[in-house]
Design a protein around this motif. Structure first.
Motif, PDB file in Angstrom:
ATOM      1  N   GLY A   1      40.309  52.667  59.468  1.00  0.00           N
ATOM      2  CA  GLY A   1      41.656  52.962  59.940  1.00  0.00           C
ATOM      3  C   GLY A   1      41.712  52.746  61.444  1.00  0.00           C
TER       4      GLY A   1
ATOM      5  N   ASP B   1      38.519  54.598  62.614  1.00  0.00           N
ATOM      6  CA  ASP B   1      38.133  55.770  61.831  1.00  0.00           C
ATOM      7  C   ASP B   1      37.439  55.258  60.571  1.00  0.00           C
ATOM      8  OD1 ASP B   1      37.858  58.090  60.395  1.00  0.00           O
ATOM      9  OD2 ASP B   1      39.981  58.617  60.426  1.00  0.00           O
ATOM     10  N   THR B   2      36.158  55.594  60.437  1.00  0.00           N
ATOM     11  CA  THR B   2      35.366  55.109  59.302  1.00  0.00           C
ATOM     12  C   THR B   2      34.841  56.256  58.438  1.00  0.00           C
ATOM     13  OG1 THR B   2      33.361  55.099  60.660  1.00  0.00           O
ATOM     14  CG2 THR B   2      34.640  53.059  60.581  1.00  0.00           C
ATOM     15  N   LYS B   3      35.437  57.436  58.579  1.00  0.00           N
ATOM     16  CA  LYS B   3      34.918  58.613  57.882  1.00  0.00           C
ATOM     17  C   LYS B   3      35.187  58.615  56.384  1.00  0.00           C
ATOM     18  CE  LYS B   3      34.904  61.514  61.893  1.00  0.00           C
ATOM     19  NZ  LYS B   3      35.576  62.478  62.678  1.00  0.00           N
ATOM     20  N   LYS B   4      36.273  57.997  55.958  1.00  0.00           N
ATOM     21  CA  LYS B   4      36.626  58.030  54.538  1.00  0.00           C
ATOM     22  C   LYS B   4      36.826  56.620  54.004  1.00  0.00           C
ATOM     23  CE  LYS B   4      39.187  62.371  54.677  1.00  0.00           C
ATOM     24  NZ  LYS B   4      40.490  62.978  54.423  1.00  0.00           N
ATOM     25  N   GLY B   5      36.596  56.486  52.726  1.00  0.00           N
ATOM     26  CA  GLY B   5      36.927  55.248  52.039  1.00  0.00           C
ATOM     27  C   GLY B   5      36.083  54.062  52.445  1.00  0.00           C
ATOM     28  N   THR B   6      36.596  52.896  52.089  1.00  0.00           N
ATOM     29  CA  THR B   6      35.863  51.655  52.337  1.00  0.00           C
ATOM     30  C   THR B   6      36.639  50.689  53.226  1.00  0.00           C
ATOM     31  OG1 THR B   6      36.768  50.719  50.302  1.00  0.00           O
ATOM     32  CG2 THR B   6      34.610  51.808  50.150  1.00  0.00           C
ATOM     33  N   ARG B   7      37.677  51.198  53.869  1.00  0.00           N
ATOM     34  CA  ARG B   7      38.462  50.376  54.788  1.00  0.00           C
ATOM     35  C   ARG B   7      38.678  51.171  56.070  1.00  0.00           C
ATOM     36  NH1 ARG B   7      43.993  49.128  55.991  1.00  0.00           N
ATOM     37  NH2 ARG B   7      44.198  46.924  56.456  1.00  0.00           N
TER      38      ARG B   7
END
Length: 144
Positions: free
Chosen positions: A92, A84-90
């Motif tokens: 999931g 999961d790359t939808k939020k933040g910079t790391r």
């Protein structure tokens, strides 16, 4: 289940300096297994990958699949594909399958490929070094 396929003129994978798989013309398949995946999805994805027309015919159009050009496949497990790359910079990784299930489905997918054409593979959960010459470049994301 996700397959990132790349049309290659050659590809290889090494683990600890040892070649575990290598092919000439064919497809490098980076395979990501998601939580809800099962054998039916693996079979459907294998059928789609092996019949996906990404090789050029005599007119230069992508009308041929890997089987029609007598190509090979190199299947490499890639647990980061379902991230999961939808939020933040790391990223999931909660969407990925449990390692036991992922390995079973990776092996199942690879075994199905072996029934159809020359198949090589990486080593599940290993630190692999993948090299390739992407022919085109031609790369597609297939998901079922």
């Amino acid at each position: 289940m996700i397959a990132l396929i790349q049309r290659v003129s050659e590809a290889a994978v090494k683990v600890d300096g040892e070649v575990t798989g290598e092919i000439n013309q064919g497809l490098l398949i980076l395979l990501g297994v998601e939580r809800e995946d099962d054998e039916a999805k693996a079979k459907r994805l294998m059928e789609r990958v092996l019949t996906y027309r990404v090789f050029e015919d005599q007119d230069g159009k992508m009308n041929l699949n890997v089987q029609q050009v007598n190509g090979s496949v190199l299947v490499v497990s890639q647990f980061t594909l379902p991230a999961d790359t939808k939020k933040g910079t790391r990223p999931g990784f909660s969407k990925g399958a449990h390692p036991v299930d992922a390995e079973r489905l990776y092996d199942y997918f690879s075994d199905l490929c072996e029934e159809k054409l020359h198949t090589q593979r990486g080593r599940f959960a290993a630190d692999m070094k993948v090299s390739l010459v992407n022919d085109g470049p031609v790369t597609f994301w297939l998901q079922v």
